[in-house]
Motif scaffolding. Structure first.
Motif, PDB file in Angstrom:
ATOM      1  N   UNK A 137     -17.869  24.887  37.758  1.00  0.00           N
ATOM      2  CA  UNK A 137     -17.146  26.054  38.276  1.00  0.00           C
ATOM      3  C   UNK A 137     -15.650  25.807  38.357  1.00  0.00           C
ATOM      4  N   UNK A 138     -15.222  24.585  38.106  1.00  0.00           N
ATOM      5  CA  UNK A 138     -13.798  24.233  37.933  1.00  0.00           C
ATOM      6  C   UNK A 138     -12.971  24.486  39.180  1.00  0.00           C
ATOM      7  N   UNK A 139     -13.487  24.166  40.331  1.00  0.00           N
ATOM      8  CA  UNK A 139     -12.714  24.263  41.571  1.00  0.00           C
ATOM      9  C   UNK A 139     -12.580  22.865  42.170  1.00  0.00           C
ATOM     10  N   UNK A 140     -11.758  22.757  43.219  1.00  0.00           N
ATOM     11  CA  UNK A 140     -11.651  21.485  43.928  1.00  0.00           C
ATOM     12  C   UNK A 140     -12.783  21.315  44.936  1.00  0.00           C
ATOM     13  N   UNK A 141     -13.557  22.352  45.143  1.00  0.00           N
ATOM     14  CA  UNK A 141     -14.774  22.210  45.931  1.00  0.00           C
ATOM     15  C   UNK A 141     -14.658  22.662  47.365  1.00  0.00           C
ATOM     16  N   UNK A 142     -15.770  23.174  47.882  1.00  0.00           N
ATOM     17  CA  UNK A 142     -15.921  23.534  49.284  1.00  0.00           C
ATOM     18  C   UNK A 142     -17.366  23.278  49.658  1.00  0.00           C
ATOM     19  N   UNK A 143     -17.588  22.851  50.898  1.00  0.00           N
ATOM     20  CA  UNK A 143     -18.949  22.551  51.354  1.00  0.00           C
ATOM     21  C   UNK A 143     -19.128  23.056  52.773  1.00  0.00           C
ATOM     22  N   UNK A 144     -20.355  23.371  53.107  1.00  0.00           N
ATOM     23  CA  UNK A 144     -20.692  23.849  54.446  1.00  0.00           C
ATOM     24  C   UNK A 144     -21.806  22.992  55.014  1.00  0.00           C
ATOM     25  N   UNK A 145     -21.578  22.447  56.204  1.00  0.00           N
ATOM     26  CA  UNK A 145     -22.602  21.748  56.964  1.00  0.00           C
ATOM     27  C   UNK A 145     -22.966  22.605  58.162  1.00  0.00           C
ATOM     28  N   UNK A 146     -24.249  22.741  58.429  1.00  0.00           N
ATOM     29  CA  UNK A 146     -24.672  23.607  59.528  1.00  0.00           C
ATOM     30  C   UNK A 146     -25.882  23.027  60.229  1.00  0.00           C
ATOM     31  N   UNK A 147     -25.817  23.019  61.552  1.00  0.00           N
ATOM     32  CA  UNK A 147     -26.985  22.663  62.346  1.00  0.00           C
ATOM     33  C   UNK A 147     -27.962  23.831  62.458  1.00  0.00           C
ATOM     34  N   UNK A 148     -27.516  25.012  62.057  1.00  0.00           N
ATOM     35  CA  UNK A 148     -28.344  26.209  62.122  1.00  0.00           C
ATOM     36  C   UNK A 148     -28.882  26.536  60.733  1.00  0.00           C
ATOM     37  N   UNK A 149     -30.084  27.123  60.668  1.00  0.00           N
ATOM     38  CA  UNK A 149     -30.643  27.467  59.358  1.00  0.00           C
ATOM     39  C   UNK A 149     -29.720  28.401  58.575  1.00  0.00           C
ATOM     40  N   UNK A 150     -29.589  28.117  57.281  1.00  0.00           N
ATOM     41  CA  UNK A 150     -28.795  28.972  56.394  1.00  0.00           C
ATOM     42  C   UNK A 150     -29.746  30.001  55.783  1.00  0.00           C
ATOM     43  N   UNK A 151     -29.570  31.265  56.177  1.00  0.00           N
ATOM     44  CA  UNK A 151     -30.461  32.317  55.690  1.00  0.00           C
ATOM     45  C   UNK A 151     -30.133  32.659  54.241  1.00  0.00           C
ATOM     46  N   UNK A 152     -28.869  32.947  53.998  1.00  0.00           N
ATOM     47  CA  UNK A 152     -28.399  33.254  52.654  1.00  0.00           C
ATOM     48  C   UNK A 152     -27.005  32.671  52.475  1.00  0.00           C
ATOM     49  N   UNK A 153     -26.677  32.313  51.263  1.00  0.00           N
ATOM     50  CA  UNK A 153     -25.313  31.888  50.970  1.00  0.00           C
ATOM     51  C   UNK A 153     -24.947  32.323  49.565  1.00  0.00           C
ATOM     52  N   UNK A 154     -23.688  32.675  49.399  1.00  0.00           N
ATOM     53  CA  UNK A 154     -23.175  33.141  48.116  1.00  0.00           C
ATOM     54  C   UNK A 154     -21.904  32.382  47.793  1.00  0.00           C
ATOM     55  N   UNK A 155     -21.773  31.937  46.556  1.00  0.00           N
ATOM     56  CA  UNK A 155     -20.571  31.243  46.115  1.00  0.00           C
ATOM     57  C   UNK A 155     -19.637  32.238  45.442  1.00  0.00           C
ATOM     58  N   UNK A 156     -18.376  32.189  45.818  1.00  0.00           N
ATOM     59  CA  UNK A 156     -17.375  33.077  45.235  1.00  0.00           C
ATOM     60  C   UNK A 156     -16.316  32.237  44.527  1.00  0.00           C
ATOM     61  N   UNK A 157     -15.888  32.696  43.376  1.00  0.00           N
ATOM     62  CA  UNK A 157     -14.708  32.151  42.712  1.00  0.00           C
ATOM     63  C   UNK A 157     -13.618  33.206  42.863  1.00  0.00           C
ATOM     64  N   UNK A 158     -12.656  32.923  43.746  1.00  0.00           N
ATOM     65  CA  UNK A 158     -11.654  33.909  44.122  1.00  0.00           C
ATOM     66  C   UNK A 158     -10.683  34.158  42.971  1.00  0.00           C
ATOM     67  N   UNK A 159     -10.096  35.345  42.914  1.00  0.00           N
ATOM     68  CA  UNK A 159      -9.178  35.682  41.811  1.00  0.00           C
ATOM     69  C   UNK A 159      -8.041  34.666  41.705  1.00  0.00           C
ATOM     70  N   UNK A 160      -7.862  34.108  40.508  1.00  0.00           N
ATOM     71  CA  UNK A 160      -6.848  33.071  40.302  1.00  0.00           C
ATOM     72  C   UNK A 160      -6.263  33.219  38.903  1.00  0.00           C
TER      73      UNK A 160
END
Length: 1021
Positions: free
Chosen positions: A806-829
């Motif tokens: 995806x050619x980004x520098x990366x982002x990550x999410x850590x959560x102690x709560x269940x992740x119901x849904x997640x969507x990855x976005x590549x913002x306008x650049x």
């Protein structure tokens, strides 16, 4: 068959000697069976009579939902059943060890190496049984589980090996197959009900689990009980008598294996080990005088393992260069000049000097060069990143020069053997990273506090070099030699046709197979309906290792000559097409489909490694410097191209390769294609069976692949979460959220920062964490996963964000709560670097909360930042009125007017700044909506990164009520921490400054303390 003592020391006039006592070995097996069944059944009966409701109760439910006890609860929790069991099981130990020994003694004449391996695993199995029996789950749950899993894993070689040693066509073999099959099949429902109990917490599931657990105990003992029939049929007897000089093994003539025992005992060089002597007897039996343990000459096997370990060291040093030099590029955010160290890999051009090439191929030359390259291993002791690079770069130059000389050996069999070793070393290196939180334990840039691994690795490397130097002679060369016509034909080809495939292969293996979770990062897309859409790195990376082992098994079988009539199809054009299809699936598809394509591709790569190396050696005869030096030029160019696909903003002309991973992948495949034959439709046989330097190492090579496979699964099971992640403070419906730009996991000292990050995240009790600059699955960053320690040791759900493709520098999410849904976005650049974002819906105490983690572009591209901010505002506004927490990197000043990002995001996104009075911010921001913000802190970076950690604490309003007063005065009821309950306070040890106080250089800065806020009077909590 019986074992008896010989008469020794008797003479005329001596006292009458006692008569020998002879017992059937079958009695030992029966005694073991009776004691084992008695121990478990007694514990079950006594436990049910004395503590029934206590032993059926567990952490989820009790009687009547749970009504049958587990093995662990029965044998380990209560007096007197625990003590009765341990006494009886201790009595079982002697017969159990004897059973293992007798089976080894019985099977050795037929299957010497296999029986030795079964004996070793049988001993480990027995000892681990004592571990989980005497260290119960109530004593130490983790240690108990380790011994239990070890016992279960050792059952695989114990049972499978025992079946292989049993003569074919016998009723005993059929019974062993039946019982062992039932044993392994029972593990499937066992694991299913365990997960239903532990993860889904379903009452009654543990009772069903217990049935299969007791079933496994019954089948396990039953399998061992069948040794009684084996001993009885073999007439195995134990004779107790006067001390003898050597025992006598007596076997029927028809039981002697077709291959003479003398040849079995010879090593790979044909040198005889201690040869047994044979005495004929008149009753149709032969006595073989030998030591009780016939120790085969294992030098070829030790030599092979030394070679594999040195190959592992090759990959460890080789993959450490680019992360070591990119430390400077990361801190400069551009070309720093240290990138020239990559040119150290071009040292094979020096092999064009004939005297150097001849010396580098000698044993003395190889040993000297190995010792010099170990300077790179010892670089861990250097504090300065610059000094480490000065040690690693020359070490790499020596490393690749020596390895190229080895790959280009005069003997084609040696070259192919070296290619197989290259694959084995890569697999072992990938396993070491999988077991060590994605860090190679002997890398020179790992944390100095964990330098024990580096010291052990260096010591073992020196021992392996000593073994190689003192090796009596080369492995036995088999009679089969390569077809001279093929070798001559290869030499007529242009050296580039060998250099390009080899360089592409090296890069492809490094970029896709050096870490087992890289393929998962390529295919990762997030969560849907509470479950991952595809494989998860820390749970499914073992599948990559299994694929690598499967791919490597094919060339090992071919090279060993075990399939003399099989044609080698690896260099045929259709085989290349299969590999290209896997590469295309990896790039185009996502989720499990893309990951499966990646598995096929890496299996393809390791399967052709030995053939590509052999071809390079054949084509490059007389042109070694050009061929192997050119290969490393290709390797360097592909490395740079892969980095430029995402780092285009920091290098001149980088825009040409902007987001063009497809071009890099096509270039890889185009270079590889030159090694394949497309002119014919029939199979191509460029190599031939029998090229493995010694048949003696074949079983060890296959065993090594089996061990890697088992350890990969075992490591995954050990870290598989037994309970779902839970928030740090589940009672008061509050949670802490943080944002941290972690600078690619390289700290100020140029070392991996994963452990330091996890320590601070744990101390701050962060339930939700946004991490930025985390896409490290590139050669530049070592193919690491910065979330691994936090996930495996602190218990988090994880979304690792957009992958390398995806050619980004990366982002990550850590959560102690269940992740119901997640969507990855590549913002306008349109102009600058591609910005990633994760939009996740979390189940926070039963309330859906949207969390957005994002990394905006740099200040050099104002249009990009404006467009990205508008897109983020749209994402947050779209979820209104659902609660939202934004954790991101936004290059703007607080309250900056449009088109700066601040007001776009706050006003259009319908969110609040965590504290709009904090004017001293530039890049990290926390916004929120639909929650009560109770605390805000800024923690200094220490040496971890170049950016602070920002933390916000939030409280959820009562479910279904929402925030009752969202006015500015109600949101800024400032308070001292003493005015709030203690569970709202942040960690007290982090008060201090840069001169004193704090922890590991971290302290509350800017304000000198966390800021606290009261709830409005009308808040409904």
């Amino acid at each position: 068959m019986h074992l008896k003592g010989s008469d020794a020391g008797a003479g005329s006039g001596s006292a009458p000697r006692p008569q020998p006592l002879t017992l059937s070995a079958a009695l030992v097996a029966r005694l073991h069976t009776c004691l084992a069944y008695t121990a478990f059944s007694t514990a079950l009966i006594v436990g049910c009579l004395c503590h029934y409701k206590k032993i059926v109760k567990n952490g989820v439910a009790g009687y009547p939902q749970e009504w049958f006890p587990s093995v662990s609860a029965t044998i380990g929790d209560w007096y007197p059943e625990r003590n009765i069991f341990q006494v009886l099981i201790a009595l079982t130990a002697g017969p159990r060890l004897a059973l293992v020994l007798f089976q080894y003694y019985l099977h050795y004449p037929r299957r010497p190496l296999l029986s030795m391996l079964v004996f070793v695993f049988g001993m480990i199995r027995t000892l681990s049984c004592g571990g989980w029996v005497y260290i119960t789950s109530s004593d130490d749950h983790d240690v108990h589980d380790v011994f239990m899993i070890t016992y279960m894993v050792c059952n695989i070689p114990w049972m499978v090996g025992g079946i292989a040693c049993t003569p074919a066509g016998t009723s005993l073999k059929r019974r062993r197959v039946l019982v062992s099959s039932a044993f392994f099949i029972s593990i499937i429902p066992l694991v299913y009900f365990f997960l239903q109990h532990k993860v889904h917490r379903i009452p009654g599931a543990y009772t069903h689990y217990s049935f299969f657990e007791w079933g496994l105990i019954f089948l396990d003992v039953l399998y061992d009980a069948m040794a009684e029939q084996e001993f009885k049929e073999a007439d195995l007897q134990i004779t107790f008598g006067p001390k003898v000089s050597a025992p006598v093994l007596t076997v029927d003539k028809e039981d002697i294996p077709s291959e003479p025992l003398v040849s079995i005992l010879r090593n790979g060089n044909g040198n005889s080990a201690q040869e047994p002597s044979f005495d004929s007897s008149s009753n149709g039996r032969i006595s073989i005088h030998q030591p009780l343990f016939v120790v085969q000459n294992l030098r070829p096997h030790f030599s092979f393992l030394s070679d594999v370990y040195l190959s592992y060291i090759f990959w460890s040093i080789f993959t450490s260069l680019i992360p070591t030099l990119f430390y400077f590029s990361v801190w400069e955010l551009g070309i720093a000049g240290h990138e020239l160290a990559l040119l150290s890999t071009l040292s094979p051009f020096l092999l064009g000097i004939p005297p150097l090439l001849r010396w580098a191929r000698t044993r003395g030359g190889q040993t000297t060069l190995r010792l010099l390259e170990f300077v790179a291993l010892a670089a861990y002791a250097l504090e300065s990143p610059g000094l480490r690079l000065l040690a690693v770069a020359p070490g790499i130059a020596v490393l690749v020069l020596r390895q190229a000389a080895k790959w280009s050996a005069d003997e084609d069999a040696d070259s192919e053997y070296q290619g197989i070793l290259m694959g084995l070393g890569l697999v072992v290196a990938a396993l070491s990273k999988h077991l060590n939180h994605s860090n190679n334990p002997v890398w020179p840039f790992v944390n100095r506090k964990e330098a024990l691994y580096n010291k052990i690795g260096l010591a073992l490397a020196l021992l392996a070099v000593y073994e190689s130097y003192t090796r009596p002679m080369s492995f036995e060369k088999l009679s089969r030699r390569p077809a001279q016509q093929k070798a001559n034909s290869a030499q007529k080809q242009h050296w580039l046709t060998a250099a390009l495939p080899l360089g592409s292969l090296l890069f492809s293996l490094h970029n896709l197979a050096s870490d087992p979770s890289t393929l998962i990062a390529w295919s990762w897309t997030g969560y849907e309906n509470g479950a991952p859409r595809g494989p998860v790195p820390h749970l499914h990376a073992a599948l990559t290792l299994l694929a690598l082992c499967a791919g490597l098994l094919y060339p090992i079988l071919l090279a060993s000559g075990t399939t003399p009539h099989a044609l080698d199809v690896r260099m045929h054009g259709m085989y290349f097409v299969l590999g290209a299809l896997g590469a295309r699936l990896l790039y185009v598809e996502r989720g499990w489909k893309g990951y499966m394509g990646g598995l096929g591709f890496v299996a393809f790569l390791v399967s052709i490694a030995s053939a590509v190396v052999l071809r390079a050696a054949q084509v490059g005869k007389g042109r070694v410097g050009k061929t192997f030096g050119g290969a490393f030029v290709v390797y360097c160019l592909l490395n740079l191209a892969s980095v430029f696909t995402v780092a285009y903003a920091f290098v001149p002309g980088g825009w040409v390769l902007r987001e063009r991973t497809d071009c890099v992948l096509i270039a890889q495949m185009a270079c590889l294609a030159l090694a394949f034959e497309f002119s014919r439709l029939d199979y191509v046989q460029l190599t031939r069976p029998g090229s493995m330097p010694s048949k003696a190492v074949l079983p060890v090579a296959k065993l090594l692949l089996a061990v890697v496979s088992v350890l990969s699964v075992l490591g995954t099971l050990y870290r598989w979460p037994s309970t779902p992640p839970r928030p740090f403070q589940p009672g008061p419906r509050i949670f802490n959220a943080g944002i941290w730009t972690v600078h690619f996991g390289i700290d100020n000292e140029g070392r991996d920062s994963q452990r330091g990050m996890t320590d601070l995240i744990r101390d701050m009790r962060l339930d939700v964490v946004g991490l930025l600059e985390t896409d490290l699955h590139r050669t530049a960053f070592g193919h690491r996963d910065l979330t691994r320690v936090a996930v495996e040791e602190s218990g988090y759900y994880v979304d690792i964000g957009p992958g390398p493709n995806s050619h980004t520098w990366g982002a990550a999410l850590l959560s102690k709560f269940p992740i119901i849904n997640s969507t990855h976005h590549l913002l306008p650049s349109p102009h600058g670097e591609l910005a990633p974002a994760i939009e996740a819906v979390l189940d926070v105490y039963g309330t859906k909360v949207t969390v957005v983690v994002a990394h905006n572009g740099q200040e050099e591209d104002p249009l990009d930042r404006e467009l990205q901010s508008k897109e983020l505002a749209r994402i947050m506004a779209a979820s209104y009125p659902r609660p939202v927490v934004f954790l991101g990197y936004v290059v703007t000043k607080p309250h900056a007017e449009r088109p700066a990002p601040y007001k776009i995001m706050v006003e259009d996104g319908r969110v609040h700044d965590i504290d709009h009075e904090d004017e001293d911010r530039w890049c990290e921001y926390i916004f929120y909506r639909g929650l009560y913000r109770t605390s805000y802190a800024r923690v200094s970076r220490g040496i971890i990164t170049d950016t602070e950690l920002q933390i916000g604490q939030f409280a959820l309003p009562k479910h279904g009520v929402g925030v009752t007063n969202d006015t500015l005065p109600a949101r800024y009821l400032r308070a001292f921490k003493e005015q709030l309950p203690e569970h709202h306070w942040f960690f007290m040890e982090y008060y201090g400054d840069e001169n004193q106080g704090g922890v590991n250089g971290h302290f509350y800065h800017v304000f000198g303390t966390p800021l606290y806020y009261n709830f409005p009077e009308d808040a409904v909590l």
